[in-house]
Structures are given as structure tokens and as C-alpha cells.
Design a protein around this motif. Structure first.
Motif, PDB file in Angstrom:
ATOM      1  N   GLY A  33      35.400  25.041  72.223  1.00 50.98           N
ATOM      2  CA  GLY A  33      34.598  26.124  71.792  1.00 50.98           C
ATOM      3  C   GLY A  33      33.902  25.736  70.159  1.00 50.98           C
ATOM      4  N   LEU A  34      32.949  26.528  70.089  1.00 53.62           N
ATOM      5  CA  LEU A  34      32.260  26.213  68.909  1.00 53.62           C
ATOM      6  C   LEU A  34      31.833  27.662  68.449  1.00 53.62           C
ATOM      7  N   ARG A  35      32.050  27.780  66.992  1.00 59.32           N
ATOM      8  CA  ARG A  35      31.698  29.060  66.333  1.00 59.32           C
ATOM      9  C   ARG A  35      30.486  28.815  65.385  1.00 59.32           C
ATOM     10  N   TYR A  36      29.508  29.538  64.996  1.00 64.59           N
ATOM     11  CA  TYR A  36      28.936  29.365  63.844  1.00 64.59           C
ATOM     12  C   TYR A  36      28.688  30.495  63.091  1.00 64.59           C
ATOM     13  N   GLU A  37      28.879  30.649  61.823  1.00 60.27           N
ATOM     14  CA  GLU A  37      28.696  31.689  60.966  1.00 60.27           C
ATOM     15  C   GLU A  37      27.612  31.485  59.694  1.00 60.27           C
ATOM     16  N   HIS A  38      26.946  32.322  59.356  1.00 57.59           N
ATOM     17  CA  HIS A  38      26.032  32.618  58.758  1.00 57.59           C
ATOM     18  C   HIS A  38      26.435  33.792  57.700  1.00 57.59           C
ATOM     19  N   VAL A  39      26.951  33.373  56.412  1.00 59.57           N
ATOM     20  CA  VAL A  39      27.562  34.628  55.467  1.00 59.57           C
ATOM     21  C   VAL A  39      26.760  34.656  54.223  1.00 59.57           C
ATOM     22  N   VAL A  40      26.380  35.917  53.876  1.00 56.69           N
ATOM     23  CA  VAL A  40      25.929  36.358  52.782  1.00 56.69           C
ATOM     24  C   VAL A  40      26.483  37.188  51.892  1.00 56.69           C
ATOM     25  N   SER A  41      27.164  36.751  50.779  1.00 59.09           N
ATOM     26  CA  SER A  41      27.910  37.543  50.054  1.00 59.09           C
ATOM     27  C   SER A  41      27.493  37.646  48.724  1.00 59.09           C
ATOM     28  N   ASP A  42      27.248  38.989  48.361  1.00 67.87           N
ATOM     29  CA  ASP A  42      26.546  39.398  46.905  1.00 67.87           C
ATOM     30  C   ASP A  42      27.568  40.261  46.113  1.00 67.87           C
ATOM     31  N   TYR A  43      27.830  39.688  44.861  1.00 67.49           N
ATOM     32  CA  TYR A  43      28.858  40.281  43.959  1.00 67.49           C
ATOM     33  C   TYR A  43      27.884  40.932  42.721  1.00 67.49           C
ATOM     34  N   TYR A  44      28.117  42.176  42.355  1.00 71.85           N
ATOM     35  CA  TYR A  44      27.437  43.124  41.602  1.00 71.85           C
ATOM     36  C   TYR A  44      28.518  43.505  40.363  1.00 71.85           C
ATOM     37  N   SER A  45      28.171  43.472  39.108  1.00 69.83           N
ATOM     38  CA  SER A  45      28.983  43.845  38.064  1.00 69.83           C
ATOM     39  C   SER A  45      28.334  44.997  37.201  1.00 69.83           C
ATOM     40  N   LYS A  46      28.670  46.137  37.370  1.00 67.54           N
ATOM     41  CA  LYS A  46      27.833  47.352  36.720  1.00 67.54           C
ATOM     42  C   LYS A  46      26.538  47.565  37.199  1.00 67.54           C
ATOM     43  N   GLY A  47      26.278  46.982  38.256  1.00 69.80           N
ATOM     44  CA  GLY A  47      24.922  47.571  39.233  1.00 69.80           C
ATOM     45  C   GLY A  47      24.199  45.951  38.979  1.00 69.80           C
ATOM     46  N   VAL A  48      24.531  45.042  38.297  1.00 70.49           N
ATOM     47  CA  VAL A  48      23.751  43.487  37.971  1.00 70.49           C
ATOM     48  C   VAL A  48      24.432  42.715  38.971  1.00 70.49           C
ATOM     49  N   TRP A  49      23.527  42.089  39.878  1.00 70.19           N
ATOM     50  CA  TRP A  49      23.534  41.067  40.632  1.00 70.19           C
ATOM     51  C   TRP A  49      24.152  39.834  39.898  1.00 70.19           C
ATOM     52  N   GLN A  50      25.464  39.034  40.344  1.00 66.96           N
ATOM     53  CA  GLN A  50      25.986  37.975  39.599  1.00 66.96           C
ATOM     54  C   GLN A  50      25.937  36.920  40.435  1.00 66.96           C
ATOM     55  N   GLN A  51      25.295  35.877  39.834  1.00 72.53           N
ATOM     56  CA  GLN A  51      24.746  34.602  40.864  1.00 72.53           C
ATOM     57  C   GLN A  51      26.128  33.679  40.945  1.00 72.53           C
ATOM     58  N   GLU A  52      26.886  33.495  39.979  1.00 70.44           N
ATOM     59  CA  GLU A  52      27.905  32.638  40.031  1.00 70.44           C
ATOM     60  C   GLU A  52      28.979  33.182  40.733  1.00 70.44           C
ATOM     61  N   SER A  53      29.308  34.427  41.184  1.00 72.89           N
ATOM     62  CA  SER A  53      30.237  34.961  41.933  1.00 72.89           C
ATOM     63  C   SER A  53      29.756  35.291  43.245  1.00 72.89           C
ATOM     64  N   SER A  54      28.443  35.159  43.633  1.00 68.91           N
ATOM     65  CA  SER A  54      27.758  35.359  44.843  1.00 68.91           C
ATOM     66  C   SER A  54      27.978  34.301  45.879  1.00 68.91           C
TER      67      SER A  54
END
Length: 760
Positions: A468-489
Motif C-alpha cells: 500500500g501507498l498513502r500520500y498526504e498534503h497537510v496545511v497547518s496554520d498557527y495564529y497568535s492573537k489573530g496574527v499568522w505565525q510563519q515559524e509555527s505554521s
């Protein structure tokens, strides 16, 4: 003996269904077509979950050989067409004047993993599904909290439906369970994070109308706890309506002793004792659902579950002596009041299962929403600094919507499964400290996971290949006080291969497997929550955690009632709970990635039958290889584990059994901690009345009070040693009443199962 229905001509195909003496399906039975002239092998296969098989061949006639461990082998003349029901009976041997009746072994390798027979063993009298799992090989734990040896926390399914709330295990009767499958190399359809899966399959219940089952449970340790569950079911023709209700009130009292050293600006030593009272975890849970079958090829269903906390309070007192640079500095006396409140948690599962020609379709949807409010208030009194109060409020809101579809189609001699899964999850958390000892946080994690997978299973005589083979594409966005954090995303696009080779001959079965998995941190560990323990120690999350990459090679073999397993695991970026400096003399316990941990593990299990005595003996050994100078320094973190378990079951009468179980765990290392040796002695009694309408259970757990939790966690410039009395010695009684009972037909598997675990 053999029962064969009239044949229906079908060009190039031989079909049939293999059943046991009770007309229950036998899956993974071997079905082989032999040449009529010289009995040479022509074609072979194994039976499916419903006992059915299909052999495609150009031979118009031949000899069909049907075999399954514990049953007499069947040989029969066949021709192309439908052979109907083939009924097998237990193997009977004669030793002198003594007749020995064979039995179906408790262990058997299936296409996915090891199958444990429940109906043909004393496990069916264990009490509940929770009680069964606690007695199975490779599994450790109780009360819904289980781990699989070498593989961590498993996904658990009941009749193909993923359970999110493990309280369901205590509602399912052990007598209703046909078998349990332990999968240590889950296929690609289970997700990239699933290192182990437990499949619980119930027996097929006949009958219509209204059925009722109630279960009352009481436990006495240092405190009194009680659980009450009621199940209702109504069946009419192809329609089924089901509901269940559970309420519990759990209490305990625990004692902790600890010593902690930390080298910051000063050398700090803490020694103390905690007394923890769980003053009441009161919770209610309800479920309502329906199933409907449209003919034999189509079915659908929906289930709604709601869980609500009525009262969850934990109070504790602490006495801590603190020295700086080996000079007594201060005495702390602390009182902690912790409340945890769930607003109603909601879960909706819906499924459709159908068949169009040769194509099988399995479609599942799941929606989850929960909200957890935690309040922590500490009164800290110091002989040098006076008194102060620290209040921390934490609110977490989780949402998830997920869908999964699986198609299965026969190709050549094998079976191809392929599909897709989509998950949209969100976790929002606020952490507020009124005294501003540490900064308040307001975080949100939004994650989308789109996966596609394919798996092919090919039987080849005595072998079976699964790839078997599985492919996953994950997009995880991290926000602190409403502001997107690039380092943690995060952004991930990864492939996860899975392979196994199975072999089956006579009473021998073996499986060699390889898999690549991931372990993504929980949303709580990724958040910025903070907890105040004392003026020198905090706890908190880590938004910078990376997912772990896990590669496993494993060999499993069984023969009748003996099972052996050996494996190797290589983990990159293992997530561990660690301790390190925070600022000045303050240290924090948090989560961090360890560069690499390798481990070897092996187990041997025997479960024979000696008349009224039906034991299970199990030995496990494992050893991790961790070379990280930041943790432990001069202390080796590679201590091996030795685990011994002896479950002794005695059949006094058919409705009366007694079990005496013993377990021992040696000192061992796990990630950055070293655990001390411990063990437990448990007893249980089962007695039924009025043809199993009334069943009584009694348990005595950890009778010698030897199941203490003692360990040392080695951090960066720090070490934490604790001795915990977890209130494990207890005496329990359970009473179950059954009226016209039937099992639910709900066939949904649930979806988004990895995200469900991370949301907890």
C-alpha cells in the motif's frame, strides 16, 4: 460434515461460503482448488469476513480443499458455480479410549493482524470489552486507556466503527464479542499516524422487537465510585433504532512524593509531598442512531453522541522544602483547586456501504465539536515571601469535519482498495493568568489534510502479499492573537509506504511487515498554554514541535496457541515530555523533539487449554537506544524492559469462572525517563443466573498494592524523581441484566480518526 447447496453455473468462477458448526462465518479459512487427476495445486484463496470466497479458474472441475486451524479438513468434488454453504466442524482425535475434541486456537494470523478468538475462550466471561482488552497479549492498560506493545496508543473500532469515546468499551458485553484483531502494521486506509489498530467484532444476533441491557458498576478504593449504563434497541425487518445512556461518578485519593534538582543561576533542590483528591468526576453520555439496509447490497446509518460534564473537581495540597546552593531557603505550603468543565461535546457519524457489481463502496463522514473550560487556582504560602494567589484559566474549543471513501475491486487474483480522505480541523485556545506572572496567550491552529491511498492484496498459494501507498498534503496554520505565525505554521507533502508478506501452512502462520508512519503532536502540546506549579517551576506547550517519522520492520509468527513477535523501530524527532531552563532559576516542563530513538522489541505468548484451566503466559522484552548528551548526561537511558504476565483462568462451571492474574515489570527506560520495577496481583469472579439474563462480576485489583508509579525524568541541567501511590488497590462489583438483547448493525468506520486523537 458438509452442507452444500445446489450449484449455479458460472463460467470461470467457483464461489461459496464457509461456516462453523454454529452457522457463523469463518474468515481467513484456506480454500484451495486441486487437480482432479494428480491433486496438484491450481488456485487458492482465503475467505472474507463473511466467510465467502471466489476462485477464478479455467478448470471446469476439480477437488476443493477447505482448511482452518481447529477444524477438520474438507475435501470435495467441485465444478464451476456456486457451492453454497460449506459447514466445518471441530477436529476430533482419538487417543486410546479417550476422545479429544479440537478447539479453534485463541491466536490466528489474519490478513491484517493477529486475531484473538473470544467466543471459544473464557474471555467471553470477562465482563466488558474493556476487561477483555486488559487481558490480551501485547495490550497494556484499563479503563479505556490502552497501549499496544512497541506501538503506543491504538485506534479502536467496534464493528468497523471508530470509537472516539472509550467509555463505549465498558458498555459492550464481553459475551457479545466474537473476536478481537490486533493490528501492529495498519494498512494505508487507517492513516499515516496509526501505528496500531484494535478491531472488535461482535457476534451476529438474531431476533426483532425491543431489547434492553443494563449494567451497574461500583468500585471501592480510598473513595467510592459508581457507573450506570443502559442500552435500548429496536429492530424491525431492515430497520434498526438504537440508543444508550451512561452516567458515572468517579472518585479517588492519591499521594505523591517527589524530589527535583535544577541548575540555573543557583543549584535548586525541591523535596515535597502532594495529596490529591479527585472530589468528583461526574459525567453523562448519550447516543442515538439508526441503520437501514436496502436489500443485501446497500446500507446506511447515522449516529449522534453527546457528552456533558456535571462536576469535575480535583483538590490537592502540597508541602515543599526548597534549598538554594545546598542551603535551606524556604518552606512552601500550597493548596490547589482545579475544575474542568465540558460544555456538551457533540459527535455525528454517518456512513453508506454499498456494492455495485463487483465494486464495493464504503463512505464515512464525521463531525466533532467540543469545548473544555479549566480553572486552576493556587494558594501559595512561603515562610520567606508570604502568601499569594495564582489563577490560571484555560479555554479550548475544537472542531473537526472529515470524510473518507474507500473503493474495493477484484483485479486478477487479488483485491485492489483505493480511496481518499479529507480532514478540516481547528483548535482554539486561550490561557489567562490574572496576576500576569506569565503572558496571556490566545492561539488558534487551523489544519487541513488531504490524503489519497491505494492498497493491493494478492493471495499466492500459501502466501499473501499486501502493498500500500498513502500520500498526504497537510496545511497547518498557527495564529497568535489573530496574527499568522510563519515559524509555527507547517506545510507537509509526504508519502507513506506499507508492505507485508504473509505465509500460512498447516498450523503455522507468519507475517513480515514494513511501514513508514508519522506521529504529529497533539493540538494541546502545540499551543502556548502555561501552568504555574511553584515559583521555580512552570508547565507549558511548544508551538515549534515537529512531527516524528517512524520506520518499523516486524515479524510475527503463530502456531496454534503460541504467538511470537520481534521488531525494530527507528524514530526521528520523537516527541517527549522534558524539563529545561526557562529563565534565571525558573524551569519549565514541556514537549520537545529528540533527534533519534531506535528500539528493539520482542514478545512470546502462550495460551493453551488444560481442561478447566485456561491460562495465558506472556513475556515481553524491549530496549531503546538513545544517545543524547543533553538528557541524563552521565546516566544511561537505555535500560531494557522485561514484562511478565500470567493470567490464570479456571472454569468451575459453564456459568462460573475464576481468574487470578499476575504481572511484573522490571526497571526500564522510556524516552528521557527511567521507571522503577513494579507489579500487580488481580482476581476476578464471573457468575451468571437465569440463562445469562442476570450476570454478576467481582474484581479485586492490585491486592498487594505493588502497582506504584516511580520514575526519574532527566532534563537539561535538571532531574525530577517521583513516587506515586495512584490508589490502584480496589474492589469492584458489576451486575448486568439482559432482555432480548441484540447488537447494533451500525457499520460506519468514522473518519478523521488521527485528528480525533490529536484533539483530545
Amino acid at each position: 460434515m458438509l452442507v452444500v447447496s445446489n450449484s449455479i453455473a458460472a463460467q470461470g468462477i467457483i464461489t461459496g461460503r464457509v461456516l462453523d458448526e454454529h452457522m457463523q462465518p469463518i474468515h481467513f479459512a484456506n480454500v484451495v482448488l486441486l487437480n482432479h487427476i494428480d491433486s496438484t495445486f491450481i488456485q487458492g484463496t482465503i475467505t472474507q469476513d463473511d466467510g465467502s470466497f471466489t476462485i477464478r479458474t479455467e478448470q471446469h472441475t476439480g477437488i476443493l480443499k477447505v482448511s482452518s486451524i481447529g477444524y477438520a479438513i474438507i475435501f470435495m468434488d467441485v465444478q464451476q458455480g456456486d457451492m453454497g454453504n460449506i459447514r466445518m466442524h471441530p477436529e476430533i482425535q482419538t487417543l486410546g479410549t479417550v476422545i479429544v475434541k479440537g478447539y479453534r486456537p485463541q491466536f490466528k494470523m489474519g490478513s491484517d493482524g493477529m486475531i484473538i478468538n473470544v467466543q471459544h475462550s473464557l474471555l467471553k466471561q470477562a465482563g466488558t470489552a474493556d476487561d477483555i482488552l486488559s487481558q490480551l497479549p501485547l495490550i497494556t492498560g484499563n479503563n479505556g486507556n490502552f497501549t499496544v506493545f512497541g506501538k503506543g496508543r491504538p485506534l479502536i473500532y467496534i464493528n468497523n466503527r471508530k470509537i472516539y469515546n472509550t467509555q463505549e468499551l465498558s458498555q459492550l458485553k464481553s459475551s457479545d464479542i466474537k473476536e478481537v484483531t490486533i493490528i501492529t502494521n495498519p494498512g494505508v486506509q487507517y492513516g499515516s499516524s496509526a501505528q496500531s489498530v484494535i478491531l472488535i467484532k461482535t457476534i451476529k444476533q438474531e431476533g426483532e422487537g425491543l431489547s434492553l441491557s443494563s449494567y451497574s458498576f461500583a468500585n471501592i478504593s480510598r473513595k467510592f465510585s459508581a457507573v450506570e449504563t443502559i442500552d435500548f434497541k429496536y429492530k424491525h425487518n431492515q430497520f434498526e433504532l438504537f440508543s444508550n445512556f451512561r452516567i458515572h461518578s468517579l472518585h479517588n485519593k492519591q499521594y505523591f512524593e517527589f524530589e527535583q534538582t535544577m541548575q540555573g543561576n543557583h543549584f535548586i533542590r525541591e523535596t515535597g509531598r502532594d495529596t490529591i483528591f479527585n472530589n468528583g468526576d461526574k459525567q453523562v453520555r448519550g447516543q442515538l442512531g439508526l441503520n437501514y439496509n436496502i436489500g443485501k447490497d446497500h446500507s446506511f446509518g447515522i449516529a449522534y453522541s453527546i457528552t456533558k460534564s456535571l462536576h469535575d473537581v480535583v483538590n490537592s495540597t502540597s508541602a515543599i522544602d526548597i534549598s538554594l546552593d545546598n542551603t535551606s531557603e524556604e518552606l512552601l505550603r500550597m493548596k490547589n483547586y482545579h475544575t474542568s468543565y465540558h460544555s456538551p461535546d457533540h459527535e455525528i457519524d454517518a456512513y453508506y456501504m454499498g456494492k455495485i457489481g463487483k465494486l464495493d463502496i464504503n463512505f464515512n463522514n464525521t463531525y466533532i465539536r467540543n469545548r473544555l473550560v479549566q480553572n486552576d487556582s493556587k494558594e501559595e504560602n512561603s515562610n520567606t515571601s508570604g502568601a499569594r494567589v495564582i489563577d490560571v484559566d484555560n479555554i479550548t474549543i475544537n472542531k473537526m469535519l472529515a470524510s473518507k471513501v474507500i473503493f474495493t475491486y477484484p483485479i486478477m487474483k487479488g483485491k485492489l482498495s483505493f480511496g481518499s480522505e479529507y480532514t478540516d480541523a481547528q483548535s482554539k485556545g486561550t490561557n489567562t493568568n490574572a496576576q500576569q506572572i506569565f503572558s496571556n496567550t490566545d492561539t488558534k491552529i487551523k489544519e487541513q489534510n488531504l490524503a489519497s491511498f491505494a492498497e493491493y492484496i494478492l493471495p499466492l498459494s500459501n502466501f499473501q502479499v499486501r502493498a500500500g501507498l498513502r500520500y498526504e498534503h497537510v496545511v497547518s496554520d498557527y495564529y497568535s492573537k489573530g496574527v499568522w505565525q510563519q515559524e509555527s505554521s507547517r506545510r507537509y507533502s509526504e508519502w507513506f509506504p506499507n508492505f507485508s508478506l504473509s505465509w500460512n501452512k498447516n498450523k503455522w502462520q507468519a507475517q513480515l511487515s514494513y511501514s513508514t508512519k508519522t506521529s504529529r503532536p497533539s493540538y494541546r502540546s502545540l499551543s502556548s498554554w502555561m501552568q504555574y506549579d511553584n515559583r521555580y517551576e512552570y508547565q507549558g506547550g511548544n508551538p515549534l514541535l515537529q512531527p516524528a517519522k517512524i520506520r518499523t520492520l516486524e515479524l510475527t509468527a503463530t502456531k496454534s496457541w503460541i504467538m511470537f513477535m520481534i521488531g525494530y523501530k527507528n524514530t526521528k524527532n520523537q516527541v517527549a515530555y522534558v524539563m529545561h531552563p526557562y529563565e534565571d532559576d525558573i524551569f519549565i516542563k514541556t514537549y520537545d523533539n529528540i533527534d533519534r530513538i531506535q528500539s528493539l522489541y520482542a514478545s512470546l505468548t502462550a495460551s493453551p487449554k488444560f481442561g478447566f484451566y485456561q491460562p495465558m503466559y506472556e513475556v515481553r522484552v524491549s530496549k531503546q537506544f538513545l544517545d543524547d548528551e543533553a538528557y541524563g548526561k552521565e546516566q544511561s537511558l537505555n535500560h531494557p524492559l522485561l514484562f511478565i504476565r500470567m493470567n490464570n483462568r479456571f472454569l468451575i462451571q459453564s456459568d462460573f469462572t475464576v481468574s487470578v492474574n499476575f504481572s511484573y515489570t522490571s526497571q526500564y527506560a522510556s524516552t528521557v525517563s527511567i521507571y522503577k520495577a513494579g507489579g500487580a496481583l488481580d482476581v476476578s469472579v464471573y457468575k451468571s443466573f437465569f440463562k445469562n439474563k442476570l450476570i454478576c462480576y467481582f474484581w479485586g485489583r492490585d491486592l498487594l498494592q505493588t502497582q506504584k508509579r516511580r520514575y526519574t525524568m532527566y532534563g537539561i541541567n535538571s532531574a525530577f524523581t517521583t513516587r506515586q501511590d495512584m490508589d490502584t488497590r480496589s474492589f469492584s462489583i458489576g451486575i448486568r441484566y439482559n432482555f432480548n438483547t441484540t447488537r447494533s448493525k451500525f457499520k460506519g468506520t468514522g473518519t478523521g480518526n488521527e485528528e480525533k486523537t490529536r484533539l483530545q
